[in-house]
Design a protein around this motif. Sequence first.
Motif, PDB file in Angstrom:
ATOM      1  N   VAL A  15       0.853  -1.180   0.000  1.00  0.00           N
ATOM      2  CA  VAL A  15       0.000   0.000   0.000  1.00  0.00           C
ATOM      3  C   VAL A  15       0.893   1.235   0.000  1.00  0.00           C
ATOM      4  N   THR A  16       1.870   1.227  -0.886  1.00  0.00           N
ATOM      5  CA  THR A  16       2.771   2.363  -1.028  1.00  0.00           C
ATOM      6  C   THR A  16       3.644   2.131  -2.246  1.00  0.00           C
ATOM      7  N   TYR A  17       4.213   3.203  -2.753  1.00  0.00           N
ATOM      8  CA  TYR A  17       5.276   3.089  -3.742  1.00  0.00           C
ATOM      9  C   TYR A  17       6.193   4.292  -3.606  1.00  0.00           C
ATOM     10  N   CYS A  18       7.446   4.021  -3.313  1.00  0.00           N
ATOM     11  CA  CYS A  18       8.467   5.043  -3.188  1.00  0.00           C
ATOM     12  C   CYS A  18       9.674   4.630  -4.019  1.00  0.00           C
ATOM     13  N   LEU A  19      10.379   5.609  -4.570  1.00  0.00           N
ATOM     14  CA  LEU A  19      11.593   5.280  -5.293  1.00  0.00           C
ATOM     15  C   LEU A  19      12.595   6.408  -5.202  1.00  0.00           C
ATOM     16  N   GLY A  20      13.859   6.012  -5.309  1.00  0.00           N
ATOM     17  CA  GLY A  20      14.946   6.963  -5.390  1.00  0.00           C
ATOM     18  C   GLY A  20      15.800   6.627  -6.595  1.00  0.00           C
ATOM     19  N   ILE A  21      16.298   7.649  -7.266  1.00  0.00           N
ATOM     20  CA  ILE A  21      17.163   7.493  -8.434  1.00  0.00           C
ATOM     21  C   ILE A  21      18.408   8.336  -8.193  1.00  0.00           C
ATOM     22  N   VAL A  22      19.579   7.746  -8.453  1.00  0.00           N
ATOM     23  CA  VAL A  22      20.826   8.487  -8.343  1.00  0.00           C
ATOM     24  C   VAL A  22      21.511   8.490  -9.706  1.00  0.00           C
ATOM     25  N   ARG A  34      -0.549   7.349  -0.037  1.00  0.00           N
ATOM     26  CA  ARG A  34      -1.689   6.562   0.413  1.00  0.00           C
ATOM     27  C   ARG A  34      -1.232   5.538   1.437  1.00  0.00           C
ATOM     28  N   SER A  35      -1.853   5.542   2.601  1.00  0.00           N
ATOM     29  CA  SER A  35      -1.468   4.615   3.660  1.00  0.00           C
ATOM     30  C   SER A  35      -2.465   3.493   3.848  1.00  0.00           C
ATOM     31  N   ASN A  36      -3.689   3.680   3.361  1.00  0.00           N
ATOM     32  CA  ASN A  36      -4.700   2.627   3.492  1.00  0.00           C
ATOM     33  C   ASN A  36      -5.734   2.846   2.406  1.00  0.00           C
ATOM     34  N   ALA A  37      -6.176   1.766   1.778  1.00  0.00           N
ATOM     35  CA  ALA A  37      -7.182   1.901   0.724  1.00  0.00           C
ATOM     36  C   ALA A  37      -8.192   0.782   0.851  1.00  0.00           C
ATOM     37  N   TYR A  39     -12.856  -0.061   0.359  1.00  0.00           N
ATOM     38  CA  TYR A  39     -14.147   0.409  -0.139  1.00  0.00           C
ATOM     39  C   TYR A  39     -14.666   1.588   0.667  1.00  0.00           C
ATOM     40  N   ASP A  40     -14.326   1.653   1.949  1.00  0.00           N
ATOM     41  CA  ASP A  40     -14.923   2.642   2.828  1.00  0.00           C
ATOM     42  C   ASP A  40     -13.990   3.775   3.229  1.00  0.00           C
ATOM     43  N   GLN A  41     -12.691   3.598   3.037  1.00  0.00           N
ATOM     44  CA  GLN A  41     -11.767   4.559   3.631  1.00  0.00           C
ATOM     45  C   GLN A  41     -10.490   4.645   2.808  1.00  0.00           C
ATOM     46  N   VAL A  42     -10.004   5.869   2.615  1.00  0.00           N
ATOM     47  CA  VAL A  42      -8.695   6.119   2.032  1.00  0.00           C
ATOM     48  C   VAL A  42      -7.982   7.122   2.926  1.00  0.00           C
ATOM     49  N   ASN A  43      -6.857   6.731   3.469  1.00  0.00           N
ATOM     50  CA  ASN A  43      -6.075   7.607   4.326  1.00  0.00           C
ATOM     51  C   ASN A  43      -4.864   8.112   3.560  1.00  0.00           C
ATOM     52  N   VAL A  44      -4.503   9.346   3.806  1.00  0.00           N
ATOM     53  CA  VAL A  44      -3.350   9.963   3.162  1.00  0.00           C
ATOM     54  C   VAL A  44      -2.319  10.300   4.226  1.00  0.00           C
ATOM     55  N   THR A 194       2.226   2.487 -11.663  1.00  0.00           N
ATOM     56  CA  THR A 194       1.835   1.775 -10.449  1.00  0.00           C
ATOM     57  C   THR A 194       0.427   2.151 -10.023  1.00  0.00           C
ATOM     58  N   MET A 195       0.111   3.439 -10.065  1.00  0.00           N
ATOM     59  CA  MET A 195      -1.234   3.882  -9.680  1.00  0.00           C
ATOM     60  C   MET A 195      -2.283   3.349 -10.654  1.00  0.00           C
ATOM     61  N   ARG A 196      -1.918   3.215 -11.922  1.00  0.00           N
ATOM     62  CA  ARG A 196      -2.855   2.710 -12.926  1.00  0.00           C
ATOM     63  C   ARG A 196      -3.218   1.256 -12.659  1.00  0.00           C
ATOM     64  N   SER A 197      -2.261   0.485 -12.124  1.00  0.00           N
ATOM     65  CA  SER A 197      -2.456  -0.956 -11.944  1.00  0.00           C
ATOM     66  C   SER A 197      -2.805  -1.358 -10.521  1.00  0.00           C
ATOM     67  N   ASN A 198      -2.663  -0.445  -9.553  1.00  0.00           N
ATOM     68  CA  ASN A 198      -2.920  -0.810  -8.158  1.00  0.00           C
ATOM     69  C   ASN A 198      -3.570   0.374  -7.435  1.00  0.00           C
ATOM     70  N   VAL A 199      -4.826   0.210  -7.071  1.00  0.00           N
ATOM     71  CA  VAL A 199      -5.588   1.290  -6.448  1.00  0.00           C
ATOM     72  C   VAL A 199      -5.061   1.641  -5.065  1.00  0.00           C
ATOM     73  N   THR A 200      -4.273   0.759  -4.437  1.00  0.00           N
ATOM     74  CA  THR A 200      -3.761   1.045  -3.102  1.00  0.00           C
ATOM     75  C   THR A 200      -2.588   2.013  -3.126  1.00  0.00           C
TER      76      THR A 200
END
Length: 262
Positions: A15-22, A34-37, A39-44, A194-200
Motif C-alpha cells: 500500500v505504497t510506492y516510493c523510489l529513489g534514483i541516483v 496513500r497509507s490505506n485503501a 471500499y470505505d476509507q482512504v487515508n493519506v 503503479t497507480m494505474r495498476s494498483n488502487v492502493t
Amino acid sequence: MWWAPRDIAARKDRVTYCLGIVTSDGLVMASDSRSNAGYDQVNVCRKMYRFVNEGERVFVILTSGSLSISQSVLSLLRADFDAGLGLAAAPSVYHAARIVGDTVRQVSEIDREALERDNYSFNVHLLLGGQVKGQPPALYLIYPQGNPLQATEDSRYLQLGEVKYGRPILDRGIEADTPLEIAAKYALLSLDATMRSNVTVGPPIDLLLYRKDSLTVDRYRRLEANDPDLRLIHTSWESSLRRAVQQLPEIDFAREPATDLG
C-alpha cells in the motif's frame, strides 16, 4: 475482503510506492501518499522526510511498512538531528544509513516483541538519499533488520512497496548520465504505471530533485490527483505509447513456423 493480523504487515508494504534514483547529476526522490485503501476509507499520509543543514548536508528519507514504526524511527532521528547528533554529525551518507539502521534496531528493541506476540511483523523499510559536503551523493535502502543496501552504477534506482509495475520503465530508461529533469519524468511515469495498476497506491505525489553539490533543497513538488502537470504527463504518455506501438513493424504471420505446432 478480510486479512488476518499476520497478513496486514505484508499488505502494508504494497500500500505504497516510493523510489529513489541516483545519477551523475544528483538524486530524484518520489513517493505516493496513500497509507490505506479500501471500499470505505482512504487515508493519506506523507512518506517523505527531509533533514537539511544548508551548505553542509541534505538527507531525504522515504518510508514504507508500518506507519507507527516509521513514525517512531523518524521521531528519534529528528530529535537527534535537532540536537546536532545522529544524521547531523554523520560524515557520509553511508554512515547516515548506518545511523538510520541503528535507530530501526532501537525501535525494534522497544516494539518487536509486543508486535510479534500478537502476530504482527516488525515491518519497516526506508530509502535514504542525500549528500554530505565533500562526499558524493548516495542512495541506500535500509531493511527492517537495520542493514543498508546501496544503489550502484549498475543499479541506479531503489524502490519500496509495490515495485513491479513501475520497474520496467526505470530499467529501460535510467542511465548514469540521465539528466536530473529527465529522471524526474521517469519517476513520475513509474508512479503513474503503479497507480494505474494498483488502487492502493495513490496521490498526492511528493517529488524532490536534489542537484549534486547544491547542499540545499530548492526543487520540490507535491502533486495532487487533479494537478494539471500530472494529468498532462499521464495523457501524453498514454497517447505516445499507443502511437509508438502503432508505428512498430508489422508482424509477419506468413513465415513458416520454426517447429511443427501440430
